[in-house]
Structure formats: structure tokens, C-alpha cells
Design a protein around this motif. Structure first.
Motif, short mmCIF file in Angstrom:
data_model
loop_
_atom_site.label_atom_id
_atom_site.label_comp_id
_atom_site.label_asym_id
_atom_site.label_seq_id
_atom_site.Cartn_x
_atom_site.Cartn_y
_atom_site.Cartn_z
N GLY A 213 -60.57 27.24 73.68
CA GLY A 213 -59.75 27.58 74.76
C GLY A 213 -59.84 29.25 75.23
N ASP A 214 -58.98 29.37 76.19
CA ASP A 214 -58.90 30.68 76.67
C ASP A 214 -58.72 31.79 75.38
OD1 ASP A 214 -59.67 30.05 79.17
OD2 ASP A 214 -57.48 29.77 79.67
N ILE A 215 -59.34 33.02 75.58
CA ILE A 215 -59.10 33.98 74.61
C ILE A 215 -58.83 35.47 75.04
CG2 ILE A 215 -60.81 32.67 72.82
CD1 ILE A 215 -62.87 35.06 73.66
N PHE A 216 -58.17 36.22 74.37
CA PHE A 216 -57.85 37.44 74.79
C PHE A 216 -58.27 38.39 73.44
CE2 PHE A 216 -55.15 41.20 74.82
CZ PHE A 216 -55.57 41.82 75.83
N GLN A 217 -59.19 39.45 73.69
CA GLN A 217 -59.63 40.07 72.68
C GLN A 217 -58.77 41.27 72.61
OE1 GLN A 217 -62.12 39.78 70.52
NE2 GLN A 217 -63.21 38.02 71.42
N CYS A 218 -58.14 41.29 71.32
CA CYS A 218 -57.03 42.27 71.24
C CYS A 218 -57.73 43.61 70.39
CB CYS A 218 -55.73 41.78 70.64
SG CYS A 218 -54.38 43.19 70.40
N ASN A 219 -58.24 44.71 70.95
CA ASN A 219 -58.64 45.77 70.22
C ASN A 219 -58.12 46.95 70.63
OD1 ASN A 219 -59.65 46.55 72.81
ND2 ASN A 219 -61.63 45.14 72.42
N GLY B 138 -56.22 27.73 72.15
CA GLY B 138 -57.08 26.60 71.92
C GLY B 138 -57.47 26.66 70.45
N SER B 139 -58.46 25.76 70.03
CA SER B 139 -58.92 25.44 69.03
C SER B 139 -59.74 26.53 68.29
CB SER B 139 -59.65 24.11 68.49
OG SER B 139 -60.88 24.03 69.48
N ILE B 140 -59.91 26.77 67.13
CA ILE B 140 -60.93 27.95 66.29
C ILE B 140 -61.80 26.89 65.51
CG2 ILE B 140 -61.24 29.81 64.80
CD1 ILE B 140 -58.86 30.57 66.02
N THR B 141 -63.04 26.99 65.51
CA THR B 141 -64.07 26.33 64.60
C THR B 141 -65.02 27.15 63.97
OG1 THR B 141 -63.81 24.09 66.31
CG2 THR B 141 -65.77 24.23 64.57
N PHE B 142 -65.28 26.81 62.67
CA PHE B 142 -66.37 27.49 62.03
C PHE B 142 -66.97 26.78 61.09
CE2 PHE B 142 -67.25 30.23 58.30
CZ PHE B 142 -68.26 31.06 58.85
N SER B 143 -68.42 26.83 61.05
CA SER B 143 -69.02 26.07 59.87
C SER B 143 -69.80 27.23 59.21
CB SER B 143 -70.26 25.15 60.50
OG SER B 143 -69.79 24.19 61.56
N PHE B 144 -69.84 26.75 57.86
CA PHE B 144 -70.41 27.48 56.75
C PHE B 144 -70.99 26.77 55.47
CE2 PHE B 144 -66.22 26.23 55.42
CZ PHE B 144 -66.11 26.37 54.11
N ASN B 145 -71.84 27.50 54.84
CA ASN B 145 -72.46 26.81 53.61
C ASN B 145 -71.89 27.53 52.48
OD1 ASN B 145 -74.89 24.86 53.77
ND2 ASN B 145 -75.33 26.20 55.44
N ASP C 237 -56.89 23.67 64.60
CA ASP C 237 -56.46 22.82 65.83
C ASP C 237 -55.10 22.98 66.17
OD1 ASP C 237 -56.91 21.26 68.01
OD2 ASP C 237 -56.64 19.62 66.79
N PRO C 238 -54.72 23.69 67.37
CA PRO C 238 -53.24 23.50 68.09
C PRO C 238 -52.77 22.13 68.15
CG PRO C 238 -54.30 25.25 69.13
CD PRO C 238 -55.29 24.23 68.42
N ARG C 239 -51.17 21.73 67.46
CA ARG C 239 -50.89 20.65 67.88
C ARG C 239 -49.53 20.38 68.82
NH1 ARG C 239 -52.67 16.83 64.34
NH2 ARG C 239 -54.89 17.24 64.11
N PRO D 139 -46.65 25.38 73.91
CA PRO D 139 -47.81 26.15 73.58
C PRO D 139 -47.57 26.79 72.17
CG PRO D 139 -45.99 27.57 74.51
CD PRO D 139 -45.39 26.15 74.45
N THR D 140 -48.86 26.84 71.44
CA THR D 140 -49.15 27.44 70.24
C THR D 140 -50.12 28.63 70.63
OG1 THR D 140 -48.88 25.43 69.13
CG2 THR D 140 -50.24 27.01 68.11
N LEU D 141 -49.54 29.61 69.97
CA LEU D 141 -50.45 31.04 70.16
C LEU D 141 -51.16 31.23 68.61
CD1 LEU D 141 -51.44 33.34 71.83
CD2 LEU D 141 -49.49 34.45 71.11
N ILE D 142 -52.32 31.64 68.70
CA ILE D 142 -52.85 31.93 67.35
C ILE D 142 -53.53 33.31 67.55
CG2 ILE D 142 -54.64 31.44 65.73
CD1 ILE D 142 -54.64 28.38 66.59
#
Length: 214
Positions: free
Chosen positions: A34-40, A62-69, A125-127, A130-133
Motif C-alpha cells: 500500500g501507500d508508504i511514508f518514509q519517516c526519517n 497496507g501489507s508488508i511482505t518479506f521472504s527469507f531463508n 496484513d492489516p485487518r 484504518p490500520t496504521l503500521i
């Protein structure tokens, strides 16, 4: 059984080591749905990014997805609302934090360990709307094969050294025993020769006595 035990020891041991990797919110391996805002430091007040990894955090609805070994994954989220934590297609956790709880400092923690050492996919995954992550970073653990242990070589060397030592002692004792037997036989032969010689001398003396004139 003893032979198998020695063979197993001589095979050596391979020990795995655990290594942690940190992934920042700005990593291209993090996929935002989803839309993002970089907070630096340039976009947000210092007190917001203070203590954040790499001094930045990403805000998204929106959702955040990460794949890893790896074998484990850990994350801590700033959250207002409800979201599901999905690992490899299965929901393993549900996080629900109200605005009041978020202001009080409550965070949503994710911790999943004991995974098989292979490919995994984590989805936040937001359910509710609004949900803010607020996502800062995550850490995943990889099981890395370590160097082969030298226990087998050491044990093999010790066993080999013990065997050689025992063999050397056995040979030394065997050689000493043979020398003692030879010396004993030599002494026995000398004694027998002396006895035989003495008997012969006595017999010769007796014969000479019978031949003396009367």
C-alpha cells in the motif's frame, strides 16, 4: 561395537552456528502492499526516529511482505489497529493495539523460532480500516554450517597413539621375556655341563683307584 564407536568418533562432528541478519525498512527485500511514508530525520521530528535502526521507519496502511531463508524471525511494530501475522500461508498471530495503548508505548512484537532451515514468507496484513503500521526493521536467523570439528582426528590420534604405545610395550616385554628364557636356558645348560663333568671326573677317579697296585 567397539569398532563402530571408533569409526563414529573418527568421522568428526560438524556444528552449525546461528547468525542473525537485520533488514531495514528501506531494504528492497521488503515489499509494501500500500501507500508508504518514509519517516526519517528529514521528514519527521527527531524524537520520532530516535532509537530507530538506521534512523528511519516506514509508515503504511497496507501489507508488508518479506521472504527469507532461515530458522527464526523477529520484529517489533508501532501499530494502531489490527493486523494478522501470516507465516508460510498460515496465520500465527493477531495484533490489536488501540490508539491509547500506542500512545502509552505498547508495541506489537513478532517472534517465531524453531523453523526449518529453508525459505519462508512473512506477511503483516492489516485487518481493520484504518490500520496504521510503523515498521522499523526485522531480524531473521540463519543456521550456517560451521567448521568440521577435529574431535574425530584428536580421538583417532589418541587411540592410535595408545595402540602404538601398547604395541611397543608388548614388543619390549616379549623381547625381555625371550632374553630371560635364553639366559635361563644358558644357565641350565651350564649347570648340566658342570654336573656331567663332575660325574665324569668322579667316575674317572674311581677307575684309577681300582688300578692301584696292592
Amino acid at each position: 561395537m567397539q569398532r563402530s564407536f571408533i569409526v563414529i568418533l573418527c568421522l568428526g562432528l560438524v556444528r552449525a552456528t546461528l547468525q542473525n541478519y537485520t533488514v531495514d525498512d528501506t531494504s528492497p527485500d521488503i515489499l509494501y502492499g500500500g501507500d508508504i511514508f518514509q519517516c526519517n530525520a528529514d521528514a519527521c521530528p527527531g524524537e520520532v526516529t530516535e532509537g530507530a535502526f538506521n534512523n528511519s521507519a516506514t509508515l503504511t496502511t497496507g501489507s508488508i511482505t518479506f521472504s527469507f531463508n532461515g530458522t527464526a524471525i523477529y520484529a517489533s511494530l508501532d501499530l494502531v489497529g489490527t493486523c494478522a501475522i501470516i507465516l508460510d500461508g498460515y496465520e500465527i498471530q493477531s495484533l490489536n493495539i488501540t490508539a491509547a495503548q500506542a500512545v502509552a508505548g505498547e508495541r506489537g512484537d513478532i517472534a517465531q523460532s524453531g523453523l526449518s532451515n529453508g525459505l519462508h514468507t512473512l506477511v503483516i496484513d492489516p485487518r481493520t480500516n484504518p490500520t496504521l503500521i510503523g515498521f522499523d526493521h526485522l531480524v531473521y536467523t540463519v543456521s550456517v554450517p560451521g567448521k568440521k570439528s577435529h574431535v574425530g582426528a584428536i580421538v583417532g590420534g589418541v587411540v592410535g597413539g595408545v595402540v602404538l604405545t601398547i604395541a611397543a610395550l608388548f614388543l619390549a616385554l616379549f623381547a625381555r621375556r625371550r632374553k630371560l628364557i635364553i639366559r635361563r636356558n644358558q644357565r641350565k645348560s651350564a649347570v648340566l655341563r658342570a654336573i656331567t663333568s663332575a660325574r665324569h671326573d668322579r667316575k674317572g677317579g674311581a677307575e684309577d683307584a681300582t688300578q692301584l697296585p696292592t
